[in-house]
Design a protein around this motif. Structure first.
Motif, PDB file in Angstrom:
ATOM      1  N   ALA A 268       0.861  -1.185   0.000  1.00  0.00           N
ATOM      2  CA  ALA A 268       0.000   0.000   0.000  1.00  0.00           C
ATOM      3  C   ALA A 268       0.893   1.229   0.000  1.00  0.00           C
ATOM      4  CB  ALA A 268      -0.924   0.014   1.212  1.00  0.00           C
ATOM      5  N   LEU A 287      -0.992   6.303 -10.131  1.00  0.00           N
ATOM      6  CA  LEU A 287      -1.702   5.697  -9.005  1.00  0.00           C
ATOM      7  C   LEU A 287      -2.800   4.754  -9.488  1.00  0.00           C
ATOM      8  CD1 LEU A 287      -1.970   8.540  -6.323  1.00  0.00           C
ATOM      9  CD2 LEU A 287      -0.148   6.898  -6.759  1.00  0.00           C
ATOM     10  N   ARG A 288      -3.463   5.118 -10.559  1.00  0.00           N
ATOM     11  CA  ARG A 288      -4.479   4.224 -11.111  1.00  0.00           C
ATOM     12  C   ARG A 288      -3.824   2.932 -11.647  1.00  0.00           C
ATOM     13  NH1 ARG A 288      -8.950   6.866 -14.840  1.00  0.00           N
ATOM     14  NH2 ARG A 288      -9.891   4.856 -14.237  1.00  0.00           N
ATOM     15  N   ARG A 291      -2.803   0.778  -8.693  1.00  0.00           N
ATOM     16  CA  ARG A 291      -3.963   0.121  -8.081  1.00  0.00           C
ATOM     17  C   ARG A 291      -4.396  -1.069  -8.921  1.00  0.00           C
ATOM     18  NH1 ARG A 291      -5.765  -2.602  -5.367  1.00  0.00           N
ATOM     19  NH2 ARG A 291      -7.885  -2.777  -4.565  1.00  0.00           N
ATOM     20  N   SER A 292      -4.325  -0.967 -10.233  1.00  0.00           N
ATOM     21  CA  SER A 292      -4.704  -2.086 -11.092  1.00  0.00           C
ATOM     22  C   SER A 292      -3.760  -3.268 -10.923  1.00  0.00           C
ATOM     23  CB  SER A 292      -4.729  -1.643 -12.560  1.00  0.00           C
ATOM     24  OG  SER A 292      -3.411  -1.405 -13.050  1.00  0.00           O
ATOM     25  N   GLN A 296      -2.613  -0.992  -2.859  1.00  0.00           N
ATOM     26  CA  GLN A 296      -3.658  -0.148  -2.282  1.00  0.00           C
ATOM     27  C   GLN A 296      -3.188   1.306  -2.264  1.00  0.00           C
ATOM     28  OE1 GLN A 296      -6.672  -1.126  -1.498  1.00  0.00           O
ATOM     29  NE2 GLN A 296      -6.417  -3.361  -1.459  1.00  0.00           N
ATOM     30  N   ILE A 297      -4.067   2.219  -2.693  1.00  0.00           N
ATOM     31  CA  ILE A 297      -3.773   3.650  -2.693  1.00  0.00           C
ATOM     32  C   ILE A 297      -4.649   4.312  -1.639  1.00  0.00           C
ATOM     33  CG2 ILE A 297      -3.713   5.775  -4.043  1.00  0.00           C
ATOM     34  CD1 ILE A 297      -1.729   3.570  -4.975  1.00  0.00           C
ATOM     35  N   ASP A 317     -12.876   8.521  -5.672  1.00  0.00           N
ATOM     36  CA  ASP A 317     -12.310   7.343  -5.019  1.00  0.00           C
ATOM     37  C   ASP A 317     -13.063   6.067  -5.374  1.00  0.00           C
ATOM     38  OD1 ASP A 317     -10.192   8.643  -3.340  1.00  0.00           O
ATOM     39  OD2 ASP A 317     -11.933   9.692  -2.527  1.00  0.00           O
ATOM     40  N   TYR A 320     -11.901   4.973  -8.815  1.00  0.00           N
ATOM     41  CA  TYR A 320     -10.503   4.540  -8.876  1.00  0.00           C
ATOM     42  C   TYR A 320     -10.197   3.395  -7.898  1.00  0.00           C
ATOM     43  CZ  TYR A 320      -9.625   8.920 -11.445  1.00  0.00           C
ATOM     44  OH  TYR A 320      -9.635   9.943 -12.361  1.00  0.00           O
ATOM     45  N   ASP A 321     -11.154   3.082  -7.027  1.00  0.00           N
ATOM     46  CA  ASP A 321     -10.966   2.036  -6.010  1.00  0.00           C
ATOM     47  C   ASP A 321      -9.857   2.408  -5.032  1.00  0.00           C
ATOM     48  OD1 ASP A 321     -11.712  -0.336  -4.768  1.00  0.00           O
ATOM     49  OD2 ASP A 321     -10.243  -1.528  -5.859  1.00  0.00           O
ATOM     50  N   TRP A 322      -9.847   3.672  -4.649  1.00  0.00           N
ATOM     51  CA  TRP A 322      -8.897   4.155  -3.655  1.00  0.00           C
ATOM     52  C   TRP A 322      -9.568   4.214  -2.279  1.00  0.00           C
ATOM     53  CZ3 TRP A 322      -6.739   9.041  -6.648  1.00  0.00           C
ATOM     54  CH2 TRP A 322      -5.968   8.602  -7.730  1.00  0.00           C
ATOM     55  N   SER A 347     -10.367  -3.454  -0.739  1.00  0.00           N
ATOM     56  CA  SER A 347     -10.350  -2.008  -0.526  1.00  0.00           C
ATOM     57  C   SER A 347     -11.582  -1.519   0.230  1.00  0.00           C
ATOM     58  CB  SER A 347     -10.227  -1.273  -1.867  1.00  0.00           C
ATOM     59  OG  SER A 347     -11.337  -1.563  -2.688  1.00  0.00           O
TER      60      SER A 347
END
Length: 357
Positions: A268, A287-288, A291-292, A296-297, A317, A320-322, A347
């Motif tokens: 992360a 960051l995207r 995350r892919s 973890q962001i 968020d 982007y799944d942050w 997440s």
């Protein structure tokens, strides 16, 4: 001669009585263990006029205790030297070793509370870690000092006295891990070092839980977040902590640090953004991408006195799944992320944990 023998017998009887009374008096006192890890509170300098020029982690715990005889009026105190280091050198392994020892002691019927002496640079991280993973309602108090004991107006002895007083108090039970500095009682979850050259360095953006005044605790509020006995995390079930790193946002920032941390195995990355955890448009694509790849962001803020990061404000968020760090500063967000990742990689679960802790 008979008169001398009578006096001798009286003296022996008085000594025996005093010893018995002392033993009985001591038995009524709470038992507090001081776990020493080093830091400024164990520091020493060559010049009493210098409060910022000294060597940390020089004085062993037995000398700290011997230098404060009034502790015996508060509790039966014994000490253990767990580490003797400056706290900027604390690692995840140090956290785990210390946490496991605290947990072991609190299980003992002859231990009523634990005090941890600690350097101030990472004191807030250790206090928050213990707040998350120690399953006990007995008091745990983390304490340090801003000046070494050799300096004029040194603050360490009063801080330590207050820490033992709080750890020995029934009214400190169930309030989570506490930090006593500069007469204040703060939650280990909230408190942070805000300045490095004043004795009132440690502050919570939401205010202290209470004060210690002449050996008496005064409480004003209770912690609202989950901690210690109500935590889903347990130090006895954690053997390692995953790598979590912090990257600092600023004007003209690049994605170099983020990619480097991920390349070195970070699970992360705490993004320390400006304002509301803002992310530069120069960094968003990286960051995207990370995350892919499973990293973890977590968005936090470098606003000192209460950076409060709102979900889906500044950045989408959900899309982007942050995760957002809520009101936790970057260093505390790192601690929570590392602990949380020992239980989940999801997440949405991480976000729940950040709301609750």
């Amino acid at each position: 001669m008979k008169h001398h023998r009578l006096l001798a017998r009286c003296a022996i009887a008085a000594t025996t009585l005093f010893a018995a009374l002392s033993t009985a008096w001591a038995a009524d006192k709470p038992n507090v263990v001081i776990l020493a890890t080093g830091g400024t509170i164990a520091g020493a300098g060559a010049d009493a006029s210098k409060s910022a020029t000294y060597q940390a982690a020089k004085v062993p715990v037995d000398k700290l205790i011997a230098g404060l005889p009034t502790l015996s009026a508060v509790a039966q105190v014994r000490g253990e030297q767990v580490f003797q280091i400056a706290s900027e050198s604390f690692t995840n392994e140090h956290l785990l070793t210390l946490g496991k020892r605290v947990a072991q002691l609190l299980k003992q019927s002859d231990v009523d509370g634990v005090v941890v002496t600690h350097g101030t640079d990472t004191l807030e991280e250790t206090a928050y870690f213990l707040n998350l993973v120690i399953h006990s309602d007995k008091p745990v108090v983390v304490v340090g000092s801003m000046r070494p004991g050799t300096a004029m107006s040194a603050d360490g002895m009063l801080n330590l006295f207050n820490a033992v007083n709080v750890a020995a108090s029934q009214d400190a039970h169930g309030k989570g891990v506490l930090v006593t500095m500069n007469d204040e009682i703060n939650s280990g979850r909230d408190v942070s070092k805000m300045i490095n050259i004043k004795t009132e360095a440690f502050k919570s953006p939401w205010g202290p839980l209470g004060m210690v005044v002449e050996g008496k605790n005064y409480w004003f509020r209770l912690p609202a977040k989950r901690h210690t006995i109500n935590s889903e995390f347990d130090i006895e079930k954690i053997e390692t902590l995953p790598a979590v790193d912090i990257a600092y946002g600023h004007g003209n920032v690049s994605d170099t640090a983020y990619r480097a941390f991920a390349g070195q195995g970070a699970k992360a990355i705490i993004h320390t953004g400006t304002g509301n955890g803002s992310v530069s448009n120069r960094v968003v694509p990286a960051l995207r991408e990370l995350r892919s790849q499973g990293v973890q962001i977590i968005r936090s803020s470098h606003v000192n006195a209460g950076g409060f990061v709102l979900r889906n404000a500044e950045q989408p968020d959900d899309q982007y799944d942050w995760v957002v760090a809520h009101d936790l500063n970057p260093q505390k967000a790192r601690i929570l992320a590392a602990v949380a990742l020992t239980k989940t990689q999801d997440s949405k679960e991480l976000q729940r944990i950040f709301w609750e802790y």
